[in-house]
Design an enzyme around this catalytic site. Structure first.
Site, PDB file in Angstrom:
ATOM      1  N   CYS A 183       0.827  -1.211   0.000  1.00 34.45           N
ATOM      2  CA  CYS A 183       0.000   0.000   0.000  1.00 34.45           C
ATOM      3  C   CYS A 183       0.864   1.265   0.000  1.00 34.45           C
ATOM      4  O   CYS A 183       1.472   1.584  -1.018  1.00 34.45           O
ATOM      5  CB  CYS A 183      -0.993  -0.030   1.163  1.00 34.45           C
ATOM      6  SG  CYS A 183      -2.261   1.236   1.001  1.00 34.45           S
ATOM      7  N   HIS A 201      -3.766  -4.995  -0.010  1.00 37.51           N
ATOM      8  CA  HIS A 201      -3.376  -5.429   1.343  1.00 37.51           C
ATOM      9  C   HIS A 201      -3.366  -6.951   1.467  1.00 37.51           C
ATOM     10  O   HIS A 201      -4.292  -7.528   2.041  1.00 37.51           O
ATOM     11  CB  HIS A 201      -4.315  -4.814   2.390  1.00 37.51           C
ATOM     12  CG  HIS A 201      -4.052  -3.372   2.628  1.00 37.51           C
ATOM     13  ND1 HIS A 201      -3.095  -2.929   3.525  1.00 37.51           N
ATOM     14  CD2 HIS A 201      -4.566  -2.272   2.037  1.00 37.51           C
ATOM     15  CE1 HIS A 201      -3.055  -1.612   3.502  1.00 37.51           C
ATOM     16  NE2 HIS A 201      -3.927  -1.174   2.614  1.00 37.51           N
ATOM     17  N   GLU A 215      -1.773  -8.699   3.466  1.00 35.56           N
ATOM     18  CA  GLU A 215      -1.743  -9.089   4.892  1.00 35.56           C
ATOM     19  C   GLU A 215      -3.145  -9.184   5.467  1.00 35.56           C
ATOM     20  O   GLU A 215      -3.344  -9.791   6.523  1.00 35.56           O
ATOM     21  CB  GLU A 215      -0.879  -8.107   5.687  1.00 35.56           C
ATOM     22  CG  GLU A 215      -1.539  -6.817   6.143  1.00 35.56           C
ATOM     23  CD  GLU A 215      -1.800  -5.803   5.020  1.00 35.56           C
ATOM     24  OE1 GLU A 215      -1.469  -6.087   3.847  1.00 35.56           O
ATOM     25  OE2 GLU A 215      -2.352  -4.721   5.325  1.00 35.56           O
TER      26      GLU A 215
END
Ligand code: MN
Length: 250
Positions: free
Chosen positions: A117, A220, A222
């Site tokens: 990001c 994202h 994660e």
């Protein structure tokens, strides 16, 4: 034991922050999803606070096996020669300066770099590119990239380009990703190539083809739980970190 040591950069909450956890003091912090994501693989995560003394950077890069630039507050537009447009967003000037130094030094030492990001945007800014400071203001016809109801995630599709590092890792040309950004890459930095875009043309991934692993994704991974694409990118990153570690022992 061949666990690579991975440094993760952190966000900053100034003492003036109205959020309750600040309590009038300056705090460095990181969303735990990054830590949980890294814990799924065999690596040693280490949090790296924002340093003002950049003379430490070459030794830090020499000691780690990989650098993970996490998401967070806005990149300071002065870093790419623009005045801030203004608005409700926070920017982090010190973090911007440190991450530019980290990225340049990691590139010099050929250490693997993975930007998520804001981290993807930082790769571009550190190497001389620019950003859209606010997609809704500057690109009103763009699709939705920011989650309107955080903490609920917003999703959109990205196209992955074949014959790129990212394309080779993901082995697909379409991916549904979490999106939570109001800034994006505008002018691509010299030496970088685009490896994914959204339907509106917004750049969603960049990489440096001259390095083994220098990759930024605007989404994202994660926060995509056990998504196989997220784990594939992480595993590819850590595999290059292990190779860098082995190389530095000889
Ligand atoms: Mn997006």
């Amino acid at each position: 034991m061949n666990r690579p040591l991975i440094a993760l950069t952190m966000d900053q909450s100034p003492a003036t922050d109205i959020r309750p956890f600040s309590k009038g003091v300056n705090i460095y912090y990181l969303n735990d999803v990054y830590v949980r994501h890294l814990e799924k693989s065999k690596c040693l995560p280490l949090l790296l606070p924002t340093l003002k003394d950049l003379s430490f950077i070459p030794e830090i890069i020499a000691r780690i096996d990989g650098l993970l630039l996490t998401g967070g507050n806005d990149v300071d537009p002065h870093a790419y020669g623009e005045e801030p447009l203004g608005g409700p967003w926070r920017m982090d000037t010190e973090r911007t300066a440190m991450e530019i130094a980290l990225i340049k030094e990691a590139k010099r030492q050929r250490k693997p770099v993975y930007g998520i990001c804001r981290g993807c945007q930082m790769l571009n800014v550190a190497l001389g590119g620019t950003l859209y400071q606010d997609i809704p203001q500057q690109l009103p016809n763009a699709i939705q990239h920011h989650s309107p109801n955080k903490p609920q995630w917003h999703y959109h599709e990205v196209s992955i380009f074949t014959n790129t590092l990212l394309g080779n890792i993901l082995k697909t040309d379409r991916l549904q990703v979490t999106s939570s950004h109001h800034q994006a890459i505008k002018d691509l930095a010299p030496g970088l190539r685009v490896s994914a875009t959204a339907a509106d043309g917004i750049i969603e991934a960049v990489e440096d083809p001259q390095l083994d692993f220098f990759l930024g994704v605007q989404w994202h991974p994660e926060a995509m739980e056990n998504d196989s694409s997220s784990l594939a990118i992480l595993e590819a990153f850590l595999s290059h970190c292990r190779s860098a570690k082995t190389a530095s022992l000889h």
